[in-house]
Write an enzyme that holds these catalytic residues in place. Structure first.
Site, PDB file in Angstrom:
ATOM      1  N   TRP A   1       0.892  -1.123  -0.003  1.00 50.19           N
ATOM      2  CA  TRP A   1      -0.107   0.157   0.034  1.00 50.19           C
ATOM      3  C   TRP A   1       0.763   1.426  -0.019  1.00 50.19           C
ATOM      4  CZ3 TRP A   1      -0.604  -4.025   3.411  1.00 50.19           C
ATOM      5  CH2 TRP A   1       0.110  -3.726   4.618  1.00 50.19           C
TER       6      TRP A   1
ATOM      7  N   GLU B   1      -4.899   0.754   6.505  1.00 55.01           N
ATOM      8  CA  GLU B   1      -4.823   1.463   7.786  1.00 55.01           C
ATOM      9  C   GLU B   1      -5.886   0.943   8.708  1.00 55.01           C
ATOM     10  OE1 GLU B   1      -2.627   3.007   9.478  1.00 55.01           O
ATOM     11  OE2 GLU B   1      -1.471   3.222   7.480  1.00 55.01           O
TER      12      GLU B   1
ATOM     13  N   GLN C   1      -5.547  -3.321  14.276  1.00 57.72           N
ATOM     14  CA  GLN C   1      -5.373  -4.454  15.233  1.00 57.72           C
ATOM     15  C   GLN C   1      -4.630  -5.600  14.878  1.00 57.72           C
ATOM     16  OE1 GLN C   1      -6.856  -3.867  18.090  1.00 57.72           O
ATOM     17  NE2 GLN C   1      -8.394  -2.315  17.751  1.00 57.72           N
ATOM     18  N   THR C   2      -4.021  -5.408  13.511  1.00 58.76           N
ATOM     19  CA  THR C   2      -3.258  -6.859  13.007  1.00 58.76           C
ATOM     20  C   THR C   2      -1.759  -6.342  12.620  1.00 58.76           C
ATOM     21  OG1 THR C   2      -5.621  -7.347  12.384  1.00 58.76           O
ATOM     22  CG2 THR C   2      -3.787  -8.583  11.512  1.00 58.76           C
TER      23      THR C   2
ATOM     24  N   LEU D   1      -9.449 -11.802  10.579  1.00 57.39           N
ATOM     25  CA  LEU D   1      -8.565 -10.379  11.054  1.00 57.39           C
ATOM     26  C   LEU D   1      -9.421 -10.120  12.381  1.00 57.39           C
ATOM     27  CD1 LEU D   1      -8.618  -8.397   7.684  1.00 57.39           C
ATOM     28  CD2 LEU D   1      -6.671  -9.019   9.225  1.00 57.39           C
ATOM     29  N   GLY D   2     -10.600 -10.454  12.603  1.00 57.43           N
ATOM     30  CA  GLY D   2     -11.298 -10.090  13.864  1.00 57.43           C
ATOM     31  C   GLY D   2     -11.853  -8.883  13.834  1.00 57.43           C
TER      32      GLY D   2
ATOM     33  N   TYR E   1      -6.288   9.335  13.963  1.00 59.34           N
ATOM     34  CA  TYR E   1      -4.820   8.670  13.424  1.00 59.34           C
ATOM     35  C   TYR E   1      -5.169   8.048  11.950  1.00 59.34           C
ATOM     36  CZ  TYR E   1      -1.801   5.088  12.070  1.00 59.34           C
ATOM     37  OH  TYR E   1      -0.959   4.378  11.342  1.00 59.34           O
TER      38      TYR E   1
ATOM     39  N   ASP F   1      -0.109   7.254  16.504  1.00 60.85           N
ATOM     40  CA  ASP F   1      -0.501   5.885  17.135  1.00 60.85           C
ATOM     41  C   ASP F   1       0.525   5.738  18.406  1.00 60.85           C
ATOM     42  OD1 ASP F   1       1.738   5.023  15.613  1.00 60.85           O
ATOM     43  OD2 ASP F   1       0.932   3.676  14.925  1.00 60.85           O
TER      44      ASP F   1
ATOM     45  N   CYS G   1      18.139  11.966  21.151  1.00 63.58           N
ATOM     46  CA  CYS G   1      17.206  11.238  21.841  1.00 63.58           C
ATOM     47  C   CYS G   1      17.612  11.354  23.332  1.00 63.58           C
ATOM     48  CB  CYS G   1      17.127   9.820  21.641  1.00 63.58           C
ATOM     49  SG  CYS G   1      16.052   8.966  22.546  1.00 63.58           S
TER      50      CYS G   1
ATOM     51  N   THR H   1     -10.095  -8.320  23.232  1.00 63.36           N
ATOM     52  CA  THR H   1      -9.409  -6.947  23.897  1.00 63.36           C
ATOM     53  C   THR H   1      -9.684  -7.189  25.390  1.00 63.36           C
ATOM     54  OG1 THR H   1     -10.093  -6.003  21.636  1.00 63.36           O
ATOM     55  CG2 THR H   1      -8.908  -4.720  23.527  1.00 63.36           C
TER      56      THR H   1
HETATM   57  S1  SF4 Z   1      17.770   6.139  20.478  1.00 63.53           S
HETATM   58 FE1  SF4 Z   1      16.693   4.506  21.009  1.00 63.53          FE
HETATM   59  S2  SF4 Z   1      15.021   5.112  22.418  1.00 63.53           S
HETATM   60 FE2  SF4 Z   1      15.711   6.872  21.087  1.00 63.53          FE
HETATM   61  S3  SF4 Z   1      14.526   7.002  19.519  1.00 63.53           S
HETATM   62 FE3  SF4 Z   1      16.110   5.669  18.763  1.00 63.53          FE
HETATM   63  S4  SF4 Z   1      15.575   3.682  19.288  1.00 63.53           S
HETATM   64 FE4  SF4 Z   1      14.220   5.034  20.370  1.00 63.53          FE
END
Ligand code: SF4
Length: 348
Positions: free
Chosen positions: A27, A40, A45-46, A83-84, A123, A141, A212, A302
């Site tokens: 897709w 989407e 859920q899959t 798929l549920g 979403y 999400d 990060c 669920t």
């Molecule tokens: S450095 Fe690690 S925790 Fe941070 S975004 Fe990348 S994979 Fe995720």
């Protein structure tokens, strides 16, 4: 939240990574809005690998919105079998009819309009708007929430509307104008292959590690923070596979509630023994000639788990309520909750 300048580097780094590492999915690459929508909804859920064959089969049977709008319910349920969460496909058909009536047969490109359609939430609307129409709309999400929590070392519960709003604002701020759809796809791929949940983040392979905050603080395995989930209630059930050599008894479930409108083998709450199973069969006006215990099976919904005991009962004669076993594979939508027992019948 003040925006750390390092975060501004994220789109460039992530898109460069995506260009090399992106997953090839049917897709992707210039999809129509209908294609994005179908994929989407299936992906909600899959897992991706499980969705691919369903997606291809679905589009072959129902290639456009018009076909979806006029498909009979049994066909929709059959295409969705396994798929549920069947309300998803019912909502899609309803939305397809809305699109024909209110939008001239074309999905709208505005997220607010998309959200008016049955089964489309923030979403999915953001995903369709960005993938198919190039709108700058982050599709928030679980993946994006997790990545947001780790990039910003977010020390609060991620499962609140306020946290979701902060995540959306964060991504809105950094989203590029030129490739917003790819940016969403790149974040999804990062979440699915690198910034994995639990203690499994592969930070050494991550294009964003220099920016990060959780990684810098060694906290990536602790994030995102989530409330502790309550265990699901367990329901004991007994499933009765009542059959002859070529026919089996199935019944349609009520049109509301769990697995609405799907077919099932007769089943009851509680754990029956062989004797009880024979009595049950006799109470249906049938004469059991043999009874056999089938392997136990479990199905997780669920909010509920079924722990199932099964009996196969051969009866002397089939009544009119019985269905040819060959139809089970072709046209009767039996949900995956019964897969263990459906498999037994089809094998025999
Ligand atoms: S450095 Fe690690 S925790 Fe941070 S975004 Fe990348 S994979 Fe995720």
């Amino acid at each position: 939240m003040g925006m750390d300048d390092g975060f501004r580097q994220i789109p460039g780094l992530l898109l460069a990574w995506y260009d090399v590492h992106k997953r090839r999915l049917p897709w992707r690459d210039g999809p129509s809005a209908y294609h994005v929508w179908v994929s989407e909804i299936m992906l909600q859920q899959t897992r991706v690998e499980a969705v691919i064959p369903y997606y291809e089969r679905f589009l072959k049977a129902l290639p456009d919105i018009k076909a979806l709008a006029s498909a009979p319910e049994e066909q929709l349920l059959k295409l969705w079998e396994g798929l549920g969460y069947y309300s998803r496909v019912r909502n899609m058909a309803k939305a397809a009819r809305q699109v024909l009536e209110d939008y001239g047969g074309e999905l709208p490109s505005e997220p607010v309009e998309l959200c008016k359609l049955s089964g489309i939430g923030d979403y999915t609307a953001a995903a369709i708007a960005s993938f198919a129409f190039g709108r700058k709309t982050p599709a928030v999400d679980g993946n994006l929430l997790r990545i947001f929590a780790r990039l910003t070392d977010f020390a609060e519960n991620i499962r609140t509307p306020a946290a979701k709003r902060q995540a959306a604002a964060f991504f809105n701020d950094i989203f590029p104008d030129d490739r917003p759809g790819d940016m969403n796809q790149a974040l999804m791929d990062l979440g699915a292959t690198v910034c994995l949940p639990g203690g499994a983040a592969r930070c050494a392979d991550c294009p964003l590690s220099a920016h990060c905050l959780a990684y810098a603080a060694g906290r990536e395995a602790l994030l995102p923070l989530m409330p502790v989930k309550k265990p699901r209630p367990v329901e004991e059930r007994t499933v009765f596979v009542i059959r002859t050599a070529d026919k089996v008894l199935v019944r349609k479930r009520p049109s509301k509630g769990l697995l609405a409108g799907l077919y099932e083998f007769p089943n009851e709450k509680g754990t029956f023994n062989k004797e009880d199973a024979c009595t049950y069969c006799k109470n249906l006006g049938l004469t059991p000639v043999s009874v056999r215990l089938l392997p136990a099976a479990k199905h997780v919904f669920t909010h509920l788990e079924w722990h199932m005991t099964g009996f196969e009962l051969y009866v002397a004669e089939a009544s009119t309520a019985f269905t040819p076993i060959s139809d089970l594979a072709d046209s009767v939508p039996l949900p995956s909750a019964f897969a263990a027992y459906t498999g037994k019948v089809l094998q025999s």
